[in-house]
Structure formats: structure tokens, C-alpha cells
Design a protein around this motif. Structure first.
Motif, PDB file in Angstrom:
ATOM      1  N   GLU A 276       7.309  22.323   7.899  1.00 14.63           N
ATOM      2  CA  GLU A 276       8.592  22.023   7.273  1.00 14.63           C
ATOM      3  C   GLU A 276       8.966  20.547   7.339  1.00 14.63           C
ATOM      4  OE1 GLU A 276      12.962  23.712   7.923  1.00 14.63           O
ATOM      5  OE2 GLU A 276      11.393  25.241   8.052  1.00 14.63           O
ATOM      6  N   ASN A 277       8.728  19.898   8.480  1.00 14.82           N
ATOM      7  CA  ASN A 277       9.211  18.527   8.666  1.00 14.82           C
ATOM      8  C   ASN A 277       8.124  17.468   8.794  1.00 14.82           C
ATOM      9  OD1 ASN A 277      11.956  19.295   8.721  1.00 14.82           O
ATOM     10  ND2 ASN A 277      11.693  20.014  10.813  1.00 14.82           N
ATOM     11  N   SER A 278       6.865  17.859   8.753  1.00 15.62           N
ATOM     12  CA  SER A 278       5.806  16.863   8.895  1.00 15.62           C
ATOM     13  C   SER A 278       4.554  17.329   8.173  1.00 15.62           C
ATOM     14  CB  SER A 278       5.494  16.626  10.375  1.00 15.62           C
ATOM     15  OG  SER A 278       4.940  17.798  10.940  1.00 15.62           O
ATOM     16  N   GLY A 279       3.632  16.414   8.015  1.00 14.78           N
ATOM     17  CA  GLY A 279       2.373  16.741   7.365  1.00 14.78           C
ATOM     18  C   GLY A 279       1.443  15.554   7.428  1.00 14.78           C
ATOM     19  N   ASP A 280       0.274  15.685   6.818  1.00 14.63           N
ATOM     20  CA  ASP A 280      -0.706  14.609   6.820  1.00 14.63           C
ATOM     21  C   ASP A 280      -0.381  13.577   5.749  1.00 14.63           C
ATOM     22  OD1 ASP A 280      -2.121  15.643   8.887  1.00 14.63           O
ATOM     23  OD2 ASP A 280      -3.749  16.466   7.678  1.00 14.63           O
ATOM     24  N   LEU A 281      -0.728  12.329   6.084  1.00 18.01           N
ATOM     25  CA  LEU A 281      -0.597  11.231   5.134  1.00 18.01           C
ATOM     26  C   LEU A 281      -1.961  10.961   4.522  1.00 18.01           C
ATOM     27  CD1 LEU A 281       1.558   8.794   7.286  1.00 18.01           C
ATOM     28  CD2 LEU A 281       2.330  10.247   5.420  1.00 18.01           C
TER      29      LEU A 281
ATOM     30  N   GLU B 275       0.843  -1.183   0.000  1.00 15.46           N
ATOM     31  CA  GLU B 275       0.000   0.000   0.000  1.00 15.46           C
ATOM     32  C   GLU B 275       0.883   1.238   0.000  1.00 15.46           C
ATOM     33  OE1 GLU B 275      -2.792  -0.125   3.205  1.00 15.46           O
ATOM     34  OE2 GLU B 275      -3.329  -2.193   2.773  1.00 15.46           O
ATOM     35  N   LYS B 276       0.453   2.258  -0.740  1.00 17.31           N
ATOM     36  CA  LYS B 276       1.223   3.494  -0.815  1.00 17.31           C
ATOM     37  C   LYS B 276       0.559   4.572   0.023  1.00 17.31           C
ATOM     38  CE  LYS B 276       2.969   2.638  -5.436  1.00 17.31           C
ATOM     39  NZ  LYS B 276       2.999   3.104  -6.819  1.00 17.31           N
ATOM     40  N   LEU B 277       1.384   5.472   0.497  1.00 11.95           N
ATOM     41  CA  LEU B 277       0.893   6.646   1.204  1.00 11.95           C
ATOM     42  C   LEU B 277       1.389   7.877   0.462  1.00 11.95           C
ATOM     43  CD1 LEU B 277       1.579   5.561   4.878  1.00 11.95           C
ATOM     44  CD2 LEU B 277      -0.635   5.690   3.736  1.00 11.95           C
ATOM     45  N   TYR B 278       0.644   8.962   0.578  1.00 10.54           N
ATOM     46  CA  TYR B 278       0.959  10.182  -0.162  1.00 10.54           C
ATOM     47  C   TYR B 278       0.960  11.383   0.777  1.00 10.54           C
ATOM     48  CZ  TYR B 278      -0.487   6.988  -3.833  1.00 10.54           C
ATOM     49  OH  TYR B 278      -0.599   5.882  -4.637  1.00 10.54           O
ATOM     50  N   MET B 279       1.755  12.392   0.414  1.00 14.91           N
ATOM     51  CA  MET B 279       1.765  13.676   1.116  1.00 14.91           C
ATOM     52  C   MET B 279       1.716  14.767   0.047  1.00 14.91           C
ATOM     53  SD  MET B 279       4.602  13.075   4.109  1.00 14.91           S
ATOM     54  CE  MET B 279       4.109  14.454   5.122  1.00 14.91           C
TER      55      MET B 279
ATOM     56  N   GLY C 237       9.270  23.176   0.043  1.00 13.87           N
ATOM     57  CA  GLY C 237       9.637  21.965   0.777  1.00 13.87           C
ATOM     58  C   GLY C 237       8.815  21.711   2.017  1.00 13.87           C
ATOM     59  N   SER C 238       7.711  22.446   2.198  1.00 10.89           N
ATOM     60  CA  SER C 238       6.841  22.226   3.352  1.00 10.89           C
ATOM     61  C   SER C 238       5.687  21.303   2.963  1.00 10.89           C
ATOM     62  CB  SER C 238       6.285  23.554   3.857  1.00 10.89           C
ATOM     63  OG  SER C 238       7.328  24.370   4.324  1.00 10.89           O
ATOM     64  N   TYR C 239       5.134  20.628   3.965  1.00 11.13           N
ATOM     65  CA  TYR C 239       4.039  19.680   3.749  1.00 11.13           C
ATOM     66  C   TYR C 239       2.755  20.224   4.374  1.00 11.13           C
ATOM     67  CZ  TYR C 239       7.940  16.537   2.863  1.00 11.13           C
ATOM     68  OH  TYR C 239       9.080  15.971   2.370  1.00 11.13           O
ATOM     69  N   ILE C 240       1.602  19.829   3.805  1.00 12.01           N
ATOM     70  CA  ILE C 240       0.352  20.323   4.384  1.00 12.01           C
ATOM     71  C   ILE C 240      -0.127  19.417   5.513  1.00 12.01           C
ATOM     72  CG2 ILE C 240      -0.423  21.415   2.252  1.00 12.01           C
ATOM     73  CD1 ILE C 240      -2.614  19.203   2.163  1.00 12.01           C
ATOM     74  N   ALA C 241      -0.754  20.072   6.491  1.00 13.84           N
ATOM     75  CA  ALA C 241      -1.447  19.380   7.578  1.00 13.84           C
ATOM     76  C   ALA C 241      -2.856  19.942   7.593  1.00 13.84           C
ATOM     77  CB  ALA C 241      -0.748  19.633   8.908  1.00 13.84           C
TER      78      ALA C 241
END
Length: 177
Positions: A29-34, A4-8, A14-18
Motif C-alpha cells: 500500500e505505501n511502498s514499492g520498488d523503484l 534522472e527519473k525514477l518509476y514505480m 493504489g498499491s505498488y509492486i515490490a
């Protein structure tokens, strides 16, 4: 691996969304929702101007013998690892050794055995071979298997070295070691 794959969703900085409460978005910057579906991640990426990043599980390490591990370790220092593996490995091990080269490896724990002295030599079933400190062989009487000592445990290589391959052997389980 589950497959199974997960996506961000990542932006150009370079920032991820939450996502909080299904609508409030923060960039971290270092984390976000999967996200478990590409479609859901793509929806957020399109809406917010980011792009979808696929997370891949780390592949499982390959279990090798000591000899195979030496070949893979040496292949890392050679000009052409694949050529080194094909020349030095067994032909039916090539794919296994290449996966170990790429994904990493662990060395299999070598099985150990208690080796019985032939009944015609000792007169009973309670004598086992043991190794002396100087490497010589002797045999000892054994009353209780719970008290086997490491010098009474032999690898297959040692069994062959000492010429004991024709003696009855009992595999030592992990809880006995």
C-alpha cells in the motif's frame, strides 16, 4: 536536481509492486520498488495489470532577498499572483519570483561588515565603528579581530543609514558571526 527519473508500478487499488529475487511480486500500500528505466517498469505493469508512475524530485527552493520574499508572500493572498508579481516586482525578477511562488523559497542571509573608522580621525588602523544600544554610533579601539562583537557588524542598509559607505569595510565571514 539530477534530471534522472525514477518509476514505480501502481495498480488500480493504489498499491505498488515490490519484486523479490527478480520474480516474486508483492503489492504494498505505501511502498514499492523503484525502477530506473521506464521500459522495465512498463514490462512489470503490462504483465501485472498496473500502470507506470513517474516520480519527480522536489524542485530546489529559490533564494530571495527580504524584499522579494515579501512580494512572493503577498502574491499568495492576491486574486492573480502573476499579475501581482509583474506589477510589484522588478521586471528582470519576474521569472525568479514566479519560480519562488511555485517551488518555494528561502531568504538569503544578509552580509555583514566590520567598518573601519578613517585613519585620519583615529590616528591608526585599529578603530572600528560600533552601534550603541540607543542606535547612536561610536567607535572602539580593536586590538584583536577575534574579539569583534555583533554591535560592530553592519549590514549594507545600516552602512548607508549611518552614512558610512565611504569608510573601509571588511566582510564578516560565517565563522566570525
Amino acid at each position: 536536481m539530477s534530471g534522472e527519473k525514477l518509476y514505480m508500478v501502481k495498480n488500480d487499488e493504489g498499491s505498488y509492486i515490490a519484486v523479490t529475487n527478480g520474480w516474486l511480486v508483492h503489492w504494498h500500500e505505501n511502498s514499492g520498488d523503484l525502477f530506473s528505466s521506464y521500459q522495465e517498469a512498463s514490462k512489470w505493469a503490462t504483465t501485472l495489470g498496473g500502470h507506470v508512475v513517474t516520480l519527480i524530485e522536489e524542485p530546489e527552493k529559490v533564494v530571495l532577498t527580504k524584499e522579494q520574499a515579501k512580494i512572493v508572500e503577498k502574491a499568495h493572498t492576491e486574486g492573480s499572483a502573476i499579475a501581482f508579481i509583474f506589477v510589484n516586482g522588478e521586471s528582470d525578477d519576474d521569472e525568479l519570483l514566479m519560480r519562488a511562488y511555485v517551488n518555494g523559497f528561502t531568504v538569503a542571509k544578509e552580509k555583514k561588515y566590520n567598518v573601519k573608522v578613517p585613519k585620519e580621525w583615529s590616528g591608526d588602523d585599529k578603530h572600528y565603528w560600533t552601534k550603541e544600544q540607543d542606535g547612536a554610533l561610536t567607535w572602539a579601539w580593536l586590538i584583536n579581530k577575534d574579539y569583534m562583537i555583533p554591535t560592530q557588524q553592519f549590514t549594507l542598509t545600516e552602512i548607508e543609514h549611518y552614512g558610512l559607505q565611504y569608510c573601509e569595510k571588511e566582510e564578516v565571514t560565517d565563522d566570525e558571526v
